[in-house]
Scaffold this motif. Structure first.
Motif, PDB file in Angstrom:
ATOM      1  N   PRO A 204      43.445  36.483  43.430  1.00  0.00           N
ATOM      2  CA  PRO A 204      43.082  37.529  42.457  1.00  0.00           C
ATOM      3  C   PRO A 204      44.080  37.794  41.345  1.00  0.00           C
ATOM      4  O   PRO A 204      45.293  37.672  41.521  1.00  0.00           O
ATOM      5  N   SER A 259      38.739  40.508  38.657  1.00  0.00           N
ATOM      6  CA  SER A 259      39.829  39.822  39.373  1.00  0.00           C
ATOM      7  C   SER A 259      39.882  38.333  39.067  1.00  0.00           C
ATOM      8  O   SER A 259      40.670  37.611  39.680  1.00  0.00           O
ATOM      9  N   SER A 299      42.617  42.775  47.267  1.00  0.00           N
ATOM     10  CA  SER A 299      42.066  43.026  45.937  1.00  0.00           C
ATOM     11  C   SER A 299      40.884  43.985  46.038  1.00  0.00           C
ATOM     12  O   SER A 299      40.783  44.968  45.288  1.00  0.00           O
TER      13      SER A 299
END
Ligand code: PHE
Ligand code: ZN
Ligand code: ZN
Ligand code: CA
Length: 479
Positions: A204, A259, A299
């Protein structure tokens, strides 16, 4: 024994269109409300939603693509979750070259409808795979934030609306369809649109959209939030690559996070974010391997908390009250200063008692406050001309209570319109709505034009612990 509003009764009341607040209104002052809050949105629940998207794809040919059964199943499932939480939901269908698609729109039915804060995500996958990172993640995160807000007992200042878009992968079709079918007056009420598309890429990055100057305030709030959690961010110019574009092109402030997709993580980015330099943020982007294993849960956890932070805070943002509804007040003795004149109902409800403050003058309508089982009401008949272009019921209410529960409705006041033998409840306030600052409530009465109806406030208390609903300065305003 106290009677409580059962879950079934609450569901029925919501289905009947009655507004029942299923949570506690914190007795916060304006300054308390302005304090920045950061809820912890459950990554466990969000992951469970992703498991559900995976199993929908698995049992529907491996994808959730527009026009295929896995998409409709995703939309139906998201809608059912939101319905069960008390949202007002709409399944908006539209046609595409690949078949019928659907947007799911969910609105929390409280807060000032003239200031709408939106968050959204596309719910469709490409045909190649189940689309778990793209965009099960954004959808699961927005869904869980919406469910958490409903469960939190917060009472928003503004309207919260969540959009789950169809056919993004065919060219942002769902969000364009939604925006194009929103009447101009409704577009103007949208204060912010936040977009979440791919938020748990396996390698990410932490990108914040930077493509709409109108959204710079929200963009900076996202950066500040991540910085407070020691997560460094980079700006990304997303432009037309996701669903905020339709809102942005109308001049609505937009922001969002991402991301990373097919792009490659640089070594500088790997230094600040970890992960692997020289590899894609999401090597399974738009591929069959974008499955439940194609996720970075750290993430996901950080990103959903960022969504929660934005929703909780923008829910309370002060967008100003705008011009008060103007026009002619059809109610007589609207501030009760002539006592009970023009008002009918339970004697003693209209009072000049010094125990409760009036909003203006000394007289007001005081419902409840006895702490014994019983009801009381006051009302006034009003003839709404057939020719009016608007008709608004407005009044101010102050609620104090000796109840200490934050979850159970014991005492209520209903705002009703009696039209012949039909009584419609426009809103129900309870001990959970405690707020000792007078606040103004408004309701659209245009549906009653050409009719003589009675505006009625009906209080009901249970056996002990008083709740006082004090109403003042009522109006039925027409142009
Ligand atoms: N909208 C892209 C997709 O769904 C993903 C994306 C989001 C790309 C944001 C860039 C920025 O395929
Ligand atoms: Zn995609
Ligand atoms: Zn996407
Ligand atoms: Ca008064």
């Amino acid at each position: 024994m106290r009677k409580s509003l059962s879950a079934a009764a609450l569901g029925a009341a919501l289905a009947a269109g009655a507004l029942v607040v299923p949570g506690n209104l914190a007795s916060a002052t304006a300054t308390d409300i302005a304090a920045v809050v950061s809820p912890d949105i459950s990554v466990t629940n969000t992951k469970a939603h992703l498991d559900q998207f995976q199993s929908i794809a698995t049992s529907n040919g491996g994808n959730r693509y527009t026009g295929r059964p896995g998409y409709k199943a995703s939309a139906d499932w998201v809608k059912a979750k939101l319905d069960a939480a008390g949202y007002t939901t709409t399944l908006q269908s539209f046609s595409t070259s690949a078949g019928t698609s659907y947007n799911v729109i969910a609105e929390w039915p409280f807060g000032d409808a003239s200031h709408v804060v939106m968050a959204g995500s596309h719910l469709d996958s490409v045909s190649a795979g189940p689309g778990i990172n793209d965009n099960g993640t954004g959808s699961a995160g927005v869904l869980e934030t919406a469910l958490a807000y409903a469960a939190s007992g917060q009472t928003p200042k503004n309207r919260l609306r969540f959009g789950f878009w169809g056919a993004e992968e065919l060219g942002l079709l769902g969000s364009k369809y939604y925006v194009n079918n929103l009447p101009a007056a409704e577009r103007d009420k949208v204060e912010l649109y936040l977009n979440f598309d791919m938020i748990a890429s396996p390698n990410p990055g932490y990108f914040v959209y930077d493509d709409n100057p109108a959204g710079n305030g929200a963009r900076d709030d996202l950066v500040t939030y991540f910085t407070s959690k020691s997560v460094q961010t980079e700006f990304i110019d997303v432009q037309g690559r996701s669903d905020h574009a339709a809102f942005r092109s109308l001049g609505i402030p937009t922001a969002g996070t991402f991301s990373g997709a097919e792009g490659t993580k640089s070594s500088a980015q790997a230094t600040k974010w970890g992960g692997t330099a020289g590899q894609a943020f999401d090597a399974c982007y738009h591929r069959a391997c974008d499955t439940i294993t194609n996720l970075n849960l750290t993430s996901l956890d950080r990103q959903i908390d960022a969504i929660g932070h934005m929703i909780w805070n923008y829910a309370q943002k002060d967008y100003g009250s705008g011009p008060p509804p103007g026009g002619t007040n059809l109610l007589l003795n609207p501030g009760f200063e002539s006592g009970a004149s023009n008002w009918t109902g339970t004697s003693g409800v209209v009072t000049s008692s010094t125990s409760k403050p009036a909003r203006t003058g000394t007289w007001k309508a005081w419902l409840g406050g006895k702490g014994v089982t019983g009801t009381g009401n006051t009302g006034q008949a009003v003839a709404i001309p057939a020719t009016v272009t608007s008709a608004t019921l407005a009044f101010w209410v102050r609620i104090d209570t000796a109840e200490t529960t934050t979850s159970t409705v014991y005492d209520t006041v209903k705002v009703q319109i009696v039209d012949g033998s039909t009584t419609t409840t426009l809103a129900t306030y309870s001990n959970l709505n405690k707020n000792t600052t007078y606040t103004e409530k408004t309701f659209n009465l245009l549906a009653y034009k050409g009719k003589t109806v009675t505006v009625k406030f009906l209080g009901a208390e249970d056996s002990s612990l008083q709740t006082s609903f004090v109403i003042d300065d009522a109006a039925v305003l027409v142009p």
